[in-house]
Design a protein around this motif. Structure first.
Motif, short mmCIF file in Angstrom:
data_model
loop_
_atom_site.label_atom_id
_atom_site.label_comp_id
_atom_site.label_asym_id
_atom_site.label_seq_id
_atom_site.Cartn_x
_atom_site.Cartn_y
_atom_site.Cartn_z
N TRP A 146 0.86 -1.18 0.00
CA TRP A 146 0.00 0.00 0.00
C TRP A 146 0.89 1.24 0.00
CZ3 TRP A 146 0.12 3.53 4.11
CH2 TRP A 146 0.72 3.09 5.30
N VAL A 147 0.30 2.39 -0.30
CA VAL A 147 1.11 3.60 -0.44
C VAL A 147 0.47 4.76 0.31
CG1 VAL A 147 0.04 4.32 -2.62
CG2 VAL A 147 2.34 5.11 -2.06
N LEU A 148 1.32 5.55 0.95
CA LEU A 148 0.94 6.83 1.54
C LEU A 148 1.53 7.93 0.66
CD1 LEU A 148 0.04 8.83 3.81
CD2 LEU A 148 2.25 8.34 4.93
N SER A 149 0.66 8.77 0.09
CA SER A 149 1.08 9.94 -0.68
C SER A 149 0.91 11.17 0.20
CB SER A 149 0.25 10.09 -1.95
OG SER A 149 0.23 8.90 -2.70
N ALA A 277 5.77 3.59 -0.25
CA ALA A 277 5.08 2.31 -0.44
C ALA A 277 5.55 1.36 0.65
CB ALA A 277 5.38 1.73 -1.82
N VAL A 278 4.60 0.73 1.33
CA VAL A 278 4.90 -0.23 2.40
C VAL A 278 4.60 -1.62 1.86
CG1 VAL A 278 4.36 -0.93 4.75
CG2 VAL A 278 4.31 1.50 4.13
N CYS A 279 5.65 -2.44 1.76
CA CYS A 279 5.55 -3.72 1.05
C CYS A 279 5.86 -4.89 1.98
CB CYS A 279 6.53 -3.75 -0.12
SG CYS A 279 6.41 -2.34 -1.25
N ASN A 280 5.06 -5.94 1.88
CA ASN A 280 5.38 -7.19 2.55
C ASN A 280 6.61 -7.80 1.89
OD1 ASN A 280 2.84 -6.64 3.54
ND2 ASN A 280 1.94 -8.63 3.02
N ALA A 288 11.67 -2.85 -5.77
CA ALA A 288 11.60 -1.51 -5.18
C ALA A 288 11.42 -0.46 -6.26
CB ALA A 288 12.87 -1.24 -4.37
N ALA A 289 12.11 -0.62 -7.38
CA ALA A 289 11.96 0.34 -8.48
C ALA A 289 10.53 0.34 -9.00
CB ALA A 289 12.94 0.00 -9.60
N LYS A 290 9.92 -0.85 -9.10
CA LYS A 290 8.54 -0.93 -9.56
C LYS A 290 7.59 -0.29 -8.55
CE LYS A 290 5.08 -2.22 -12.13
NZ LYS A 290 4.81 -1.53 -13.43
N ALA A 291 7.82 -0.55 -7.26
CA ALA A 291 6.98 0.07 -6.22
C ALA A 291 7.12 1.58 -6.24
CB ALA A 291 7.35 -0.49 -4.85
N ALA A 292 8.34 2.07 -6.48
CA ALA A 292 8.56 3.51 -6.56
C ALA A 292 7.78 4.12 -7.72
CB ALA A 292 10.04 3.81 -6.70
#
Length: 303
Positions: A146-149, A277-280, A288-292
């Motif tokens: 999930w992501v916090l913007s 982005a907070v990832c399991n 990480a690059a994709k999540a970014a």
């Protein structure tokens, strides 16, 4: 995925399923020395593992994720003592507060929670200093992230030019902290840091880049989480210099005033936009690059 929002007039709680993934404390009760200001704490991944730390004994003003600025001209909106050139850390009785005034928008719909907030920055001696418009959104990206913007625009309401800086601009090497600051759990100590150029640890202090990730392990469960931080390309100083530590504790901060001061004339406004982005699990560099990339897209939607 549906998110649930609750408000108890002190904090917003956001949950996914049975897991409270984030709490935003907008009316803190901290001592003045800790520079009372809103903070996100706790933060958890979707598996329920906590990925933040509140009020650690070594730096009691660290609180999950919070907008924290140690050198705002003569004032301190970080907490604790202020670093001054040729003096070191001194207690100047200048720990200001970021005071919540109202939410101008608060909504939970279409799989996201969004908030828009108005705040005033007030000095320790009670003077109005800055006004701020803050917005944030929480969105689930997938079954395991999930992501916090986060966006802030703060305006100099004084009659003087206020120079934004850091302990490094005051003369302390590699202490350019200040901004969207995260403090990680104790168990994340000696965690690994990912960037576009590879992975490492404390030696990555001060590198520039659009994103930075931190991978840490949890006690008891042996689980792993990765937090991926992004900086908006229009932020001051972009690509930003990153303040990062994996030892003696875990911390990440995109630091727009790391080693360069920014004068704010009366009436000037500075805008900062970030996402995390907070990832399991361990995303690795590629993940990480994709999540970014996904987090940056969510940040663009926040505006």
């Amino acid at each position: 995925m549906t998110l649930r929002l609750a408000d108890n007039d002190t904090a917003l709680s956001i949950a996914s399923g049975d897991v409270e993934i984030l709490r935003y404390v907008y009316r803190p009760d901290n001592a003045q020395f800790e520079s009372p200001r809103p903070y996100f704490e706790p933060l958890r991944d979707l598996a329920g593992n906590q990925v933040s730390l509140y009020r650690p004994h070594d730096h009691v003003w660290h609180k999950g994720i919070a907008l924290s600025l140690p050198n705002a001209g003569p004032e301190n909106f970080w907490g604790g003592r202020t670093f001054r050139r040729d003096l070191g850390y001194v207690d100047e009785k200048n720990d200001g507060a970021m005071v919540h005034r109202e939410f101008t928008a608060l909504d939970a719909a279409d799989g996201a929670v969004t908030a828009v907030e108005r705040l005033d920055w007030v000095t320790e001696d009670g003077r109005h200093f800055f006004s701020e418009r803050r917005a944030f959104a929480v969105t689930v990206l997938s079954d395991d992230s999930w992501v916090l913007s986060f966006s802030t625009a703060f305006t100099n309401d004084t009659d003087d030019t206020v120079v934004m800086g850091s302990p490094t601009t005051e003369g302390r090497d590699n202490a350019g902290y200040g901004g969207f600051f995260w403090r990680g759990p104790r168990s994340f100590t000696d965690g690994r840091v990912y960037t576009t150029d590879g992975e490492g640890g404390d030696e990555l202090m001060g590198v520039r880049g659009d994103w930075m990730a931190f991978r840490g392990k949890h006690d008891s469960t042996d689980a792993v989480s990765t937090l991926v931080f992004t900086d908006h390309p229009e932020n001051p100083g972009a690509p930003v210099k990153w303040f990062v530590r994996s030892n003696p504790f875990a911390a990440v901060c995109p630091a727009p005033f790391f080693d360069t001061e920014l004068p704010m004339a009366p009436g000037d406004t500075v805008t900062l936009r970030h996402a995390v982005a907070v990832c399991n699990g361990d995303t690795g560099i590629e993940g990480a690059a994709k999540a970014a990339e996904l987090a940056a897209a969510e940040l663009a939607r926040l505006g």
